[in-house]
Design an enzyme around this catalytic site. Sequence first.
Site, PDB file in Angstrom:
ATOM      1  N   ASP A 254      -4.440  -3.395  -4.253  1.00 13.57           N
ATOM      2  CA  ASP A 254      -3.346  -3.883  -3.215  1.00 13.57           C
ATOM      3  C   ASP A 254      -2.820  -2.619  -2.234  1.00 13.57           C
ATOM      4  O   ASP A 254      -3.203  -1.553  -2.670  1.00 13.57           O
ATOM      5  CB  ASP A 254      -1.866  -4.210  -4.104  1.00 13.57           C
ATOM      6  CG  ASP A 254      -0.932  -4.972  -3.379  1.00 13.57           C
ATOM      7  OD1 ASP A 254      -1.167  -5.376  -2.218  1.00 13.57           O
ATOM      8  OD2 ASP A 254       0.174  -5.063  -4.012  1.00 13.57           O
TER       9      ASP A 254
ATOM     10  N   ASN B 269      -4.289 -16.617  -1.494  1.00  8.96           N
ATOM     11  CA  ASN B 269      -4.511 -15.834  -0.123  1.00  8.96           C
ATOM     12  C   ASN B 269      -5.027 -16.660   0.971  1.00  8.96           C
ATOM     13  O   ASN B 269      -4.932 -16.239   1.921  1.00  8.96           O
ATOM     14  CB  ASN B 269      -5.381 -14.446  -0.405  1.00  8.96           C
ATOM     15  CG  ASN B 269      -5.153 -13.266  -1.191  1.00  8.96           C
ATOM     16  OD1 ASN B 269      -5.872 -12.572  -1.828  1.00  8.96           O
ATOM     17  ND2 ASN B 269      -3.856 -13.105  -0.976  1.00  8.96           N
TER      18      ASN B 269
HETATM   19  C1  FPP Z   1      -4.499  -6.638  -1.039  1.00 12.05           C
HETATM   20  O1  FPP Z   1      -3.862  -5.877  -0.060  1.00 12.05           O
HETATM   21  C2  FPP Z   1      -5.759  -6.753  -1.064  1.00 12.05           C
HETATM   22  C3  FPP Z   1      -6.448  -8.262  -0.580  1.00 12.05           C
HETATM   23  C4  FPP Z   1      -5.709  -9.309  -0.514  1.00 12.05           C
HETATM   24  C5  FPP Z   1      -8.131  -8.189  -0.445  1.00 12.05           C
HETATM   25  C6  FPP Z   1      -8.610  -6.917  -1.205  1.00 12.05           C
HETATM   26  C7  FPP Z   1      -9.874  -6.724  -0.561  1.00 12.05           C
HETATM   27  C8  FPP Z   1     -10.746  -5.682  -0.554  1.00 12.05           C
HETATM   28  C9  FPP Z   1     -10.262  -4.639  -1.046  1.00 12.05           C
HETATM   29  C10 FPP Z   1     -11.751  -5.639   0.607  1.00 12.05           C
HETATM   30  C11 FPP Z   1     -12.977  -6.553   0.405  1.00 12.05           C
HETATM   31  C12 FPP Z   1     -13.356  -6.766  -1.115  1.00 12.05           C
HETATM   32  C13 FPP Z   1     -14.653  -6.637  -1.576  1.00 12.05           C
HETATM   33  C14 FPP Z   1     -15.075  -6.585  -2.975  1.00 12.05           C
HETATM   34  C15 FPP Z   1     -15.641  -6.196  -0.690  1.00 12.05           C
HETATM   35  P1  FPP Z   1      -2.719  -6.671   0.907  1.00 12.05           P
HETATM   36  O2  FPP Z   1      -3.425  -7.069   2.094  1.00 12.05           O
HETATM   37  O3  FPP Z   1      -1.838  -7.596   0.237  1.00 12.05           O
HETATM   38  O4  FPP Z   1      -1.786  -5.101   1.300  1.00 12.05           O
HETATM   39  P2  FPP Z   1      -0.391  -5.140   1.649  1.00 12.05           P
HETATM   40  O5  FPP Z   1       0.185  -5.516   0.355  1.00 12.05           O
HETATM   41  O6  FPP Z   1      -0.204  -3.767   2.029  1.00 12.05           O
HETATM   42  O7  FPP Z   1      -0.178  -5.983   2.711  1.00 12.05           O
END
Ligand code: FPP
Length: 254
Positions: free
Chosen positions: A28, A76
């Site tokens: 996250d 998501n």
């Molecule tokens: C949460 O951060 C993260 C995600 C919804 C996506 C995770 C994806 C990756 C780490 C990269 C792609 C994955 C791979 C396996 C290559 P958020 O967007 O909710 O962050 P925030 O809470 O700060 O908005």
Amino acid sequence: MAPAVERDPLEMEVRERPLPAHVGIIMDGNGRWAEERGLPRLEGHREGSNSVREVTRTARRIGVQALTLYAFSAQNWSRPADEVAGLMDLLREYLASERQEILENGIRLDAIGELERLPRFVREPLDSVREASARNRGMVLTLALSYGGQEEIAAAAEELVRRARAGRLPPGPIDVETFASALWTGGLPPVDLVIRTSGETRVSNFLLWQSAYAEFIFVDTLWPEFRARQFLEAVLEYQKRERRFGLTSAQLPK
Ligand code: FPP
């Protein structure tokens, strides 16, 4: 590369203690990392995929058996369309760029979730790496994609009904092992450690069944800044905890 890393005192300390067999990570904070820098959110996800690479390498090197990464939740899909599209592109790029390293390092790539909802341009390279790595025995790297723990438990109940109808499950009580065998994570060990980055202290529908006796570690670090060191620190913290599995401290083996 290996000798320098092996001399890292933190890594040496971690290697001397019992390792978690299965680590799950809620990655996250990508969006906040980008917003703090005035960048589009997708740049946070892109930097986050560098953390995926580094943490996977570290987990493999120290001997973790199974690593499960929450890369995209069933919920998501409701994010803005351009962010969803960007994440799908990033997954495709990741599968192409990591394929060789996964195969060379004996990693078995797998995926859990409602995979049929993924676009074909992700599903095809995903299936291809899964097939090519199916006989690897080094570490199972599971990507949770379009994944939800409640959805998984509901799907397991449906699977048990199918087994019963097909005469493969006798009528009567269903024990924990039988139920677990119907989950998407069927063959994986129970989760020992769940790490969540970015300061949020929620489970967010991740491995609800499998984390029944997991240790949870919440760190403030945003996922794009969570690298080898932060991963090793979390494993060391886990190693210092007393796991009681419902027993009293006095009952545990000394
Ligand atoms: C949460 O951060 C993260 C995600 C919804 C996506 C995770 C994806 C990756 C780490 C990269 C792609 C994955 C791979 C396996 C290559 P958020 O967007 O909710 O962050 P925030 O809470 O700060 O908005």
